[in-house]
Design a protein around this motif. Structure first.
Motif, PDB file in Angstrom:
ATOM      1  N   HIS A  93      -1.975   2.590  -4.256  1.00 53.05           N
ATOM      2  CA  HIS A  93      -3.129   2.055  -5.027  1.00 53.05           C
ATOM      3  C   HIS A  93      -4.223   2.823  -5.135  1.00 53.05           C
ATOM      4  O   HIS A  93      -4.200   3.532  -4.131  1.00 53.05           O
ATOM      5  CB  HIS A  93      -3.330   0.522  -4.749  1.00 53.05           C
ATOM      6  CG  HIS A  93      -3.625   0.336  -3.217  1.00 53.05           C
ATOM      7  ND1 HIS A  93      -4.994   0.398  -2.969  1.00 53.05           N
ATOM      8  CD2 HIS A  93      -2.917  -0.001  -1.978  1.00 53.05           C
ATOM      9  CE1 HIS A  93      -5.238   0.214  -1.744  1.00 53.05           C
ATOM     10  NE2 HIS A  93      -3.959  -0.010  -1.028  1.00 53.05           N
ATOM     11  N   CYS A 101      -8.231   2.953   1.630  1.00 52.92           N
ATOM     12  CA  CYS A 101      -7.056   2.408   2.466  1.00 52.92           C
ATOM     13  C   CYS A 101      -6.294   3.656   3.344  1.00 52.92           C
ATOM     14  O   CYS A 101      -5.913   4.320   2.472  1.00 52.92           O
ATOM     15  CB  CYS A 101      -5.994   1.718   1.399  1.00 52.92           C
ATOM     16  SG  CYS A 101      -4.538   1.215   1.884  1.00 52.92           S
ATOM     17  N   CYS A 141       0.827  -1.057   0.035  1.00 52.17           N
ATOM     18  CA  CYS A 141       0.196  -0.096   0.000  1.00 52.17           C
ATOM     19  C   CYS A 141       0.923   1.397   0.020  1.00 52.17           C
ATOM     20  O   CYS A 141       0.568   2.242  -0.660  1.00 52.17           O
ATOM     21  CB  CYS A 141      -1.039   0.079   1.399  1.00 52.17           C
ATOM     22  SG  CYS A 141      -2.128  -1.378   1.274  1.00 52.17           S
TER      23      CYS A 141
END
Ligand SMILES: [Zn+2]
Length: 83
Positions: free
Chosen positions: A70, A75, A65
């Motif tokens: 991404h 997130c 991550c």
């Protein structure tokens, strides 16, 4: 502006693990269970792939991550540091 001195920052960032991460272990477990043999972090291959399948000329890169980001806006790990 960084909140740490350059040497303090360097020390902190060096502690961020980039091997044997949780997602990486998950991928390794699955691939191994499928019966594939692979080499870890093979420096002889371009980009030092996380998993290298030499005979098959294939490689897997597990992108985390934080370092690779991404598109998932939910997130919490794929974010830009405040400093
Ligand atoms: Zn993420």
């Amino acid at each position: 502006m960084d909140t740490l001195s350059p040497s303090g920052r360097s020390e902190r960032m060096a502690r961020v693990r980039n091997r044997d991460s949780k997602p990486e272990m998950l991928v390794r477990r699955i691939v191994h269970a499928m019966g594939f043999r692979y080499r870890l972090y093979d420096r002889r291959r371009p980009g030092t792939p996380d998993l290298a399948f030499s005979a098959r000329r294939k490689a897997i890169f597990v992108h985390g991550c934080f370092w690779h980001r991404h598109p998932d806006p939910n997130c919490r790990l794929a974010r830009m540091p405040k400093s």
